[in-house]
Design an enzyme around this catalytic site. Structure first.
Site, mmCIF file in Angstrom:
data_model
loop_
_atom_site.group_PDB
_atom_site.id
_atom_site.type_symbol
_atom_site.label_atom_id
_atom_site.label_comp_id
_atom_site.label_asym_id
_atom_site.label_seq_id
_atom_site.Cartn_x
_atom_site.Cartn_y
_atom_site.Cartn_z
ATOM 1 N N HIS A 193 0.832 -1.203 0.000
ATOM 2 C CA HIS A 193 0.000 0.000 0.000
ATOM 3 C C HIS A 193 0.866 1.252 0.000
ATOM 4 O O HIS A 193 1.610 1.514 0.935
ATOM 5 C CB HIS A 193 -0.895 -0.022 1.245
ATOM 6 N N GLU A 211 0.620 -0.904 -5.033
ATOM 7 C CA GLU A 211 -0.485 0.026 -5.280
ATOM 8 C C GLU A 211 -0.001 1.367 -5.802
ATOM 9 O O GLU A 211 1.057 1.858 -5.412
ATOM 10 C CB GLU A 211 -1.270 0.242 -3.983
ATOM 11 N N ASP A 257 -1.781 5.314 -6.401
ATOM 12 C CA ASP A 257 -2.886 6.265 -6.386
ATOM 13 C C ASP A 257 -2.677 7.250 -7.522
ATOM 14 O O ASP A 257 -1.569 7.778 -7.690
ATOM 15 C CB ASP A 257 -2.945 7.016 -5.054
ATOM 16 N N HIS A 307 -1.301 10.250 -3.117
ATOM 17 C CA HIS A 307 -2.523 9.829 -2.427
ATOM 18 C C HIS A 307 -3.612 10.887 -2.444
ATOM 19 O O HIS A 307 -4.793 10.570 -2.545
ATOM 20 C CB HIS A 307 -2.208 9.456 -0.979
ATOM 21 N N GLU A 322 -5.344 2.948 -8.177
ATOM 22 C CA GLU A 322 -6.615 3.506 -7.704
ATOM 23 C C GLU A 322 -6.844 4.865 -8.347
ATOM 24 O O GLU A 322 -5.967 5.738 -8.297
ATOM 25 C CB GLU A 322 -6.624 3.662 -6.180
#
Length: 283
Positions: free
Chosen positions: A37, A64, A66, A79, A172
């Site tokens: 993450h 991950e 963002d 993020h 994401e």
């Protein structure tokens, strides 16, 4: 004699139970995915290429990313949609804050963003910035910068080639409704980039995730079919106080709401939304 028989039986069942427990644990381990993450964010500033490199060395299943957009439509790995708490934007561009006092990534070009220095997350106090997580990497130490989605994909794919591993990506899409307000289609840009680098279906190691239920429906039924893509999608669930977009749903009483189907119109056309189906199915 009877006590010896009981002892043997007890030993037998203890061994059997232990073997069953071990098999169950092994099965659970095999079905568990490890996702880095924001990279190795407990050790290096989150979402920097250095944090992703360290995470890669820890051999997760996925790393991950963002995604937010720059002024010139580059996908930036960070993020938040603002730069305030992880960069020195207030020093480099002191006059570029909006009326709310925040510096938004979408107001800066890639060239401008590359001029910023990235730090471990901090909060501003009267006496200056203080580490949000005091036991992590020190604030404003060493040299880190923002990176693009393309740069990170090339890093992970390059390490997969040089080391022979198969570590996937887990991007994401951040606040698509904000980007729509700004006249940008971040989901379409993200899908174009993923396709450019060979991520088109579940046969590659990729998941695409978002908190925005309506945007995931749009990706599922409009954007991906137009690009001949079929990526596995993940619906993220937020705490109410996180400030994510909230929807009020009205569905027929004979239809169960399942994760992945969020509006009446979308549910009506979704092959996964069937009367009497079990909840928990993912679109």
């Amino acid at each position: 004699m009877f006590k010896k028989i009981l002892s043997v039986l007890f030993l037998f069942f203890s061994i059997a139970a232990g073997l069953t427990c071990a098999e169950s644990t092994e099965s659970n381990v095999k079905n568990t995915l490890v996702i880095a993450h924001r990279g190795a964010s407990a050790y290096l500033p989150e979402h920097t290429l250095e944090a992703k490199s360290l995470a890669y060395g820890m051999r997760p299943d996925y790393i991950e990313q963002d995604l937010v957009l720059s002024k010139d439509n580059h996908l930036i790995i960070m993020h938040d949609i603002t730069l305030d708490s992880t960069t020195d934007v207030a020093e480099v561009f002191p006059d570029r804050a909006r009326e709310d006092g925040h510096f938004y990534t979408i107001d800066f070009t890639l060239d401008e963003l590359k001029k910023l220095r990235v730090s471990e997350a901090f909060v501003m106090r009267e006496d200056g910035p203080k580490a949000r997580y005091p036991h992590r990497f020190p604030v404003w130490k060493s040299s880190f910068q923002l990176s693009t989605f393309e740069e990170e994909i090339e890093l992970i794919q390059g390490l997969n080639k040089s080391l022979g591993y198969d570590i996937g990506i887990y991007p994401e899409i951040k606040k698509p409704y904000f980007h729509h307000w700004e006249g940008r289609d971040i989901a379409a840009i993200a899908l174009d980039t993923l396709k450019q680098y060979g991520y088109t279906s579940g046969q590659q190691k990729v998941f695409l995730q978002c908190f925005d239920a309506e945007e995931l429906q749009r990706i599922k039924f409009e954007l991906m079919p137009a690009l001949a893509m079929d990526l596995p999608l993940v619906q993220l669930i937020a705490e109410t106080n996180w400030g994510k977009k909230r929807l009020k749903l009205t569905v027929p009483s004979n239809i169960m709401i399942m994760t992945g189907c969020w509006s009446r119109a979308a549910c009506a056309r979704s092959p996964l939304m069937q009367t009497g189906s079990a909840p928990g199915t993912r679109c």
